[in-house]
Design an enzyme around this catalytic site. Sequence first.
Site, PDB file in Angstrom:
ATOM      1  N   TYR A  53      -8.591   9.753   4.862  1.00 26.38           N
ATOM      2  CA  TYR A  53      -8.848   8.750   5.886  1.00 26.38           C
ATOM      3  C   TYR A  53     -10.061   9.181   6.706  1.00 26.38           C
ATOM      4  O   TYR A  53      -9.950   9.811   7.762  1.00 26.38           O
ATOM      5  CB  TYR A  53      -7.620   8.544   6.771  1.00 26.38           C
ATOM      6  CG  TYR A  53      -6.432   7.936   6.047  1.00 26.38           C
ATOM      7  CD1 TYR A  53      -6.567   7.365   4.789  1.00 26.38           C
ATOM      8  CD2 TYR A  53      -5.165   7.946   6.620  1.00 26.38           C
ATOM      9  CE1 TYR A  53      -5.480   6.824   4.119  1.00 26.38           C
ATOM     10  CE2 TYR A  53      -4.080   7.390   5.961  1.00 26.38           C
ATOM     11  CZ  TYR A  53      -4.245   6.839   4.711  1.00 26.38           C
ATOM     12  OH  TYR A  53      -3.164   6.290   4.056  1.00 26.38           O
ATOM     13  N   HIS A 128      -0.811  11.603  -2.973  1.00 33.79           N
ATOM     14  CA  HIS A 128      -1.320  10.305  -2.540  1.00 33.79           C
ATOM     15  C   HIS A 128      -1.353   9.247  -3.642  1.00 33.79           C
ATOM     16  O   HIS A 128      -0.951   8.101  -3.418  1.00 33.79           O
ATOM     17  CB  HIS A 128      -2.720  10.488  -1.954  1.00 33.79           C
ATOM     18  CG  HIS A 128      -3.130   9.412  -1.013  1.00 33.79           C
ATOM     19  ND1 HIS A 128      -4.078   9.610  -0.036  1.00 33.79           N
ATOM     20  CD2 HIS A 128      -2.747   8.125  -0.880  1.00 33.79           C
ATOM     21  CE1 HIS A 128      -4.249   8.487   0.663  1.00 33.79           C
ATOM     22  NE2 HIS A 128      -3.458   7.580   0.159  1.00 33.79           N
ATOM     23  N   PRO A 209       2.322  -2.717   5.779  1.00 36.25           N
ATOM     24  CA  PRO A 209       3.519  -3.567   5.851  1.00 36.25           C
ATOM     25  C   PRO A 209       3.245  -4.948   6.450  1.00 36.25           C
ATOM     26  O   PRO A 209       4.069  -5.850   6.303  1.00 36.25           O
ATOM     27  CB  PRO A 209       4.464  -2.769   6.743  1.00 36.25           C
ATOM     28  CG  PRO A 209       3.561  -1.956   7.609  1.00 36.25           C
ATOM     29  CD  PRO A 209       2.412  -1.582   6.715  1.00 36.25           C
ATOM     30  N   LEU A 210       2.087  -5.101   7.089  1.00 34.69           N
ATOM     31  CA  LEU A 210       1.718  -6.396   7.665  1.00 34.69           C
ATOM     32  C   LEU A 210       0.641  -7.089   6.833  1.00 34.69           C
ATOM     33  O   LEU A 210       0.090  -8.110   7.257  1.00 34.69           O
ATOM     34  CB  LEU A 210       1.227  -6.216   9.108  1.00 34.69           C
ATOM     35  CG  LEU A 210       2.237  -5.557  10.054  1.00 34.69           C
ATOM     36  CD1 LEU A 210       1.624  -5.335  11.426  1.00 34.69           C
ATOM     37  CD2 LEU A 210       3.511  -6.396  10.169  1.00 34.69           C
ATOM     38  N   GLY A 211       0.338  -6.529   5.663  1.00 34.68           N
ATOM     39  CA  GLY A 211      -0.618  -7.170   4.769  1.00 34.68           C
ATOM     40  C   GLY A 211      -1.985  -6.534   4.728  1.00 34.68           C
ATOM     41  O   GLY A 211      -2.865  -7.012   4.008  1.00 34.68           O
ATOM     42  N   GLY A 212      -2.204  -5.479   5.499  1.00 40.46           N
ATOM     43  CA  GLY A 212      -3.494  -4.801   5.465  1.00 40.46           C
ATOM     44  C   GLY A 212      -4.343  -5.091   6.688  1.00 40.46           C
ATOM     45  O   GLY A 212      -4.109  -6.050   7.418  1.00 40.46           O
TER      46      GLY A 212
END
Length: 286
Positions: A53, A128, A209-212
């Site tokens: 990241y 990963h 979890p919210l679509g990106g």
Amino acid sequence: MKRRNIGTHEVSAIGLGGMPMSIEGRPDEGRSIATIHAALDAGVTLIDTADAYHLHADEVGHNEELIAKALRSYGSGAADVLVATKGGHLRPGDGSWTVDGHPDYLKEAAKASARRLGVDAIGLYQFHRPDPSVPYAESVGAIRDLLDDGVIRMAGISNADVAQIDEANEVLGGRLVSVQNQFSPAFRSSLGELEHCASLGIAFLPWSPLGGISKAGELGENHAAFARVAEARGVSPQQVTLAWELALAAIVVPIPGASRPESIRDSAQAPDLELTDDELRELMAD
């Protein structure tokens, strides 16, 4: 904040995904630290990161270092936070993502992550992404060795199918504690892996979890049922989404990414939203 388990460790039912604070479009450091502190204030005790990241090739581990700095500045209140990081995915700096699942690389990557996080042992370390050029058992074998050597305290995998979950758990001697796969209203193909984890008592950590990053804000526009339930309840579609995921199984611990304090504050309220059976059926059918 309600709690759930990853292995023997109890964590908040909602975690914080650190990726948006370190890749393209990332905010300044001050806002990122404020976001992490807001998560801690809201009772979040699980933060997910990875050495990949980062944005530029010369800043591997940017997000790990950012999280470590935020936890240090928060003080003793961050003592029970579980930081989960990952290795085996790389960013050369040109915007692409590559993989390296060679055991020697993974072992060195984990030790470097521990140094950046400022810990003697990483709380949860996750492989990963599978590397097609390396047998999966060999990559996971490196994670097993890290566990045996005390470099990491718990072991997980990410982006895995059912067969790989079973193979990893076998290689780890039954010590696999988590699986982190993409899962959201728009991406449900990991439902089989979620259900398999539930049958084994292994934590399932939905990423995006919210679509990106680019789609989370439009969740209600793209999923009518989630918007309807949200309007009826007087909450955000994002809260409804996380509450729905939590209701799928007791082993689910969503890790929504955030780069603004208000985003994680909203997400952290999801465990208190109890959806009815009718609402859950409506959301499953969306």
